[in-house]
Design a protein around this motif. Sequence first.
Motif, PDB file in Angstrom:
ATOM      1  N   LYS A  77      48.296  48.792  50.390  1.00  0.00           N
ATOM      2  CA  LYS A  77      49.014  49.167  50.673  1.00  0.00           C
ATOM      3  C   LYS A  77      49.325  47.804  51.562  1.00  0.00           C
ATOM      4  CE  LYS A  77      49.507  52.307  55.016  1.00  0.00           C
ATOM      5  NZ  LYS A  77      48.458  53.449  55.719  1.00  0.00           N
ATOM      6  N   TYR A  78      49.815  47.293  51.834  1.00  0.00           N
ATOM      7  CA  TYR A  78      50.297  45.677  52.066  1.00  0.00           C
ATOM      8  C   TYR A  78      50.173  44.611  51.597  1.00  0.00           C
ATOM      9  CZ  TYR A  78      49.362  48.607  56.232  1.00  0.00           C
ATOM     10  OH  TYR A  78      49.272  50.106  57.785  1.00  0.00           O
ATOM     11  N   GLY A  79      49.390  44.676  50.594  1.00  0.00           N
ATOM     12  CA  GLY A  79      49.163  43.245  49.853  1.00  0.00           C
ATOM     13  C   GLY A  79      48.379  42.383  50.059  1.00  0.00           C
ATOM     14  N   GLN A  80      48.100  41.514  49.594  1.00  0.00           N
ATOM     15  CA  GLN A  80      46.805  40.411  49.776  1.00  0.00           C
ATOM     16  C   GLN A  80      47.481  39.355  49.483  1.00  0.00           C
ATOM     17  OE1 GLN A  80      43.296  41.549  49.928  1.00  0.00           O
ATOM     18  NE2 GLN A  80      42.916  39.196  50.185  1.00  0.00           N
ATOM     19  N   THR A  81      46.867  38.723  50.686  1.00  0.00           N
ATOM     20  CA  THR A  81      46.778  37.017  49.967  1.00  0.00           C
ATOM     21  C   THR A  81      46.122  36.278  50.504  1.00  0.00           C
ATOM     22  OG1 THR A  81      47.864  36.963  52.499  1.00  0.00           O
ATOM     23  CG2 THR A  81      49.426  36.989  51.127  1.00  0.00           C
ATOM     24  N   GLY A  82      45.819  35.076  49.908  1.00  0.00           N
ATOM     25  CA  GLY A  82      44.166  34.241  50.477  1.00  0.00           C
ATOM     26  C   GLY A  82      43.260  34.122  49.493  1.00  0.00           C
ATOM     27  N   GLU A  83      42.295  34.049  49.868  1.00  0.00           N
ATOM     28  CA  GLU A  83      40.457  33.891  48.909  1.00  0.00           C
ATOM     29  C   GLU A  83      40.158  35.180  48.988  1.00  0.00           C
ATOM     30  OE1 GLU A  83      37.239  31.241  48.241  1.00  0.00           O
ATOM     31  OE2 GLU A  83      38.712  30.255  47.998  1.00  0.00           O
ATOM     32  N   ILE A  84      39.660  35.667  47.680  1.00  0.00           N
ATOM     33  CA  ILE A  84      38.845  36.694  47.551  1.00  0.00           C
ATOM     34  C   ILE A  84      37.790  36.740  46.526  1.00  0.00           C
ATOM     35  CG2 ILE A  84      40.761  38.841  48.477  1.00  0.00           C
ATOM     36  CD1 ILE A  84      40.314  39.849  45.268  1.00  0.00           C
ATOM     37  N   VAL A  85      36.682  36.554  46.901  1.00  0.00           N
ATOM     38  CA  VAL A  85      35.446  37.141  45.777  1.00  0.00           C
ATOM     39  C   VAL A  85      35.349  37.728  45.254  1.00  0.00           C
ATOM     40  CG1 VAL A  85      32.813  36.093  45.227  1.00  0.00           C
ATOM     41  CG2 VAL A  85      34.846  34.882  47.222  1.00  0.00           C
ATOM     42  N   VAL A  86      35.158  38.231  43.696  1.00  0.00           N
ATOM     43  CA  VAL A  86      35.652  39.176  42.796  1.00  0.00           C
ATOM     44  C   VAL A  86      33.907  38.968  41.710  1.00  0.00           C
ATOM     45  CG1 VAL A  86      36.570  41.310  41.532  1.00  0.00           C
ATOM     46  CG2 VAL A  86      37.426  40.135  43.121  1.00  0.00           C
ATOM     47  N   ASN A  87      33.053  39.487  41.805  1.00  0.00           N
ATOM     48  CA  ASN A  87      32.182  39.345  40.772  1.00  0.00           C
ATOM     49  C   ASN A  87      31.557  37.562  41.164  1.00  0.00           C
ATOM     50  OD1 ASN A  87      31.733  41.624  40.382  1.00  0.00           O
ATOM     51  ND2 ASN A  87      33.148  41.257  38.491  1.00  0.00           N
ATOM     52  N   ASN A  88      31.028  37.210  41.798  1.00  0.00           N
ATOM     53  CA  ASN A  88      30.977  35.947  42.205  1.00  0.00           C
ATOM     54  C   ASN A  88      32.051  34.932  41.765  1.00  0.00           C
ATOM     55  OD1 ASN A  88      27.838  36.731  44.013  1.00  0.00           O
ATOM     56  ND2 ASN A  88      27.871  36.556  41.103  1.00  0.00           N
ATOM     57  N   LYS A  89      33.245  35.012  41.267  1.00  0.00           N
ATOM     58  CA  LYS A  89      34.672  33.955  41.487  1.00  0.00           C
ATOM     59  C   LYS A  89      35.607  34.492  42.190  1.00  0.00           C
ATOM     60  CE  LYS A  89      32.962  34.782  36.760  1.00  0.00           C
ATOM     61  NZ  LYS A  89      32.959  34.956  35.492  1.00  0.00           N
ATOM     62  N   PRO A  90      35.584  32.977  43.040  1.00  0.00           N
ATOM     63  CA  PRO A  90      36.882  33.065  44.085  1.00  0.00           C
ATOM     64  C   PRO A  90      38.312  33.558  43.249  1.00  0.00           C
ATOM     65  CG  PRO A  90      36.439  30.889  43.273  1.00  0.00           C
ATOM     66  CD  PRO A  90      35.515  31.997  42.845  1.00  0.00           C
ATOM     67  N   TYR A  91      39.779  34.017  43.723  1.00  0.00           N
ATOM     68  CA  TYR A  91      40.453  34.564  43.564  1.00  0.00           C
ATOM     69  C   TYR A  91      40.954  34.143  44.534  1.00  0.00           C
ATOM     70  CZ  TYR A  91      38.280  36.377  38.933  1.00  0.00           C
ATOM     71  OH  TYR A  91      38.553  36.439  37.537  1.00  0.00           O
ATOM     72  N   GLY A 105      45.856  33.272  45.410  1.00  0.00           N
ATOM     73  CA  GLY A 105      47.083  34.309  45.351  1.00  0.00           C
ATOM     74  C   GLY A 105      47.485  35.112  46.417  1.00  0.00           C
ATOM     75  N   TYR A 106      48.776  35.618  45.445  1.00  0.00           N
ATOM     76  CA  TYR A 106      49.565  37.035  46.458  1.00  0.00           C
ATOM     77  C   TYR A 106      49.365  37.631  45.950  1.00  0.00           C
ATOM     78  CZ  TYR A 106      53.762  38.969  48.475  1.00  0.00           C
ATOM     79  OH  TYR A 106      53.895  39.842  48.397  1.00  0.00           O
ATOM     80  N   MET A 107      49.046  39.285  46.231  1.00  0.00           N
ATOM     81  CA  MET A 107      49.648  40.666  45.436  1.00  0.00           C
ATOM     82  C   MET A 107      50.316  41.270  46.463  1.00  0.00           C
ATOM     83  SD  MET A 107      47.110  43.918  44.259  1.00  0.00           S
ATOM     84  CE  MET A 107      47.491  44.802  46.557  1.00  0.00           C
ATOM     85  N   ALA A 108      51.837  41.223  45.980  1.00  0.00           N
ATOM     86  CA  ALA A 108      52.473  42.197  46.680  1.00  0.00           C
ATOM     87  C   ALA A 108      52.287  43.774  47.052  1.00  0.00           C
ATOM     88  CB  ALA A 108      53.970  41.708  46.064  1.00  0.00           C
ATOM     89  N   PRO A 109      52.994  43.846  47.940  1.00  0.00           N
ATOM     90  CA  PRO A 109      52.345  45.395  48.276  1.00  0.00           C
ATOM     91  C   PRO A 109      53.316  45.773  46.800  1.00  0.00           C
ATOM     92  CG  PRO A 109      53.609  44.819  50.055  1.00  0.00           C
ATOM     93  CD  PRO A 109      52.783  43.375  49.004  1.00  0.00           C
ATOM     94  N   PRO A 110      52.920  47.722  46.048  1.00  0.00           N
ATOM     95  CA  PRO A 110      54.161  47.599  45.354  1.00  0.00           C
ATOM     96  C   PRO A 110      54.630  48.926  45.842  1.00  0.00           C
ATOM     97  CG  PRO A 110      51.573  48.668  45.263  1.00  0.00           C
ATOM     98  CD  PRO A 110      51.330  47.654  46.098  1.00  0.00           C
ATOM     99  N   GLY A 111      54.323  49.737  47.623  1.00  0.00           N
ATOM    100  CA  GLY A 111      55.760  50.147  47.717  1.00  0.00           C
ATOM    101  C   GLY A 111      54.882  51.827  47.531  1.00  0.00           C
TER     102      GLY A 111
END
Length: 105
Positions: free
Chosen positions: A48-62, A64-70
């Motif tokens: 909905k709003y995009g994603q910034t910073g770190e997230i951990v998925v399946n024990n691996k850190p990511y 980055g930045y995901m722009a909100p697709p609108g």
Amino acid sequence: MKRGSDLYEDFCVSCHMSYGQGIPNVYPPLAKSDFLMQNRKASIKAIKYGQTGEIVVNNKPYIGYMAPPGLSDDEIADVMNYITNTWGNKNTKMITEEEVSLVEK
């Protein structure tokens, strides 16, 4: 599910790939994703709003930045229902437009 699949192809596939596998160390996988399945509200919020910073998925850190697709709330619900019921994911409680509308920044 069909509309969610179509929206995924239009807005998500270039980063998360055709089978939801993502791109290692760049874009997290959606296939068999613990983050997606255990963080429902955060996953909706990311679309909905995009994603910034770190997230951990399946024990691996990511990081980055995901722009909100609108996408509209009903489109987000459709995409979420598609990705949470595809590639080894199983969601027993479908996401509704109303649920998406209640997620705030």
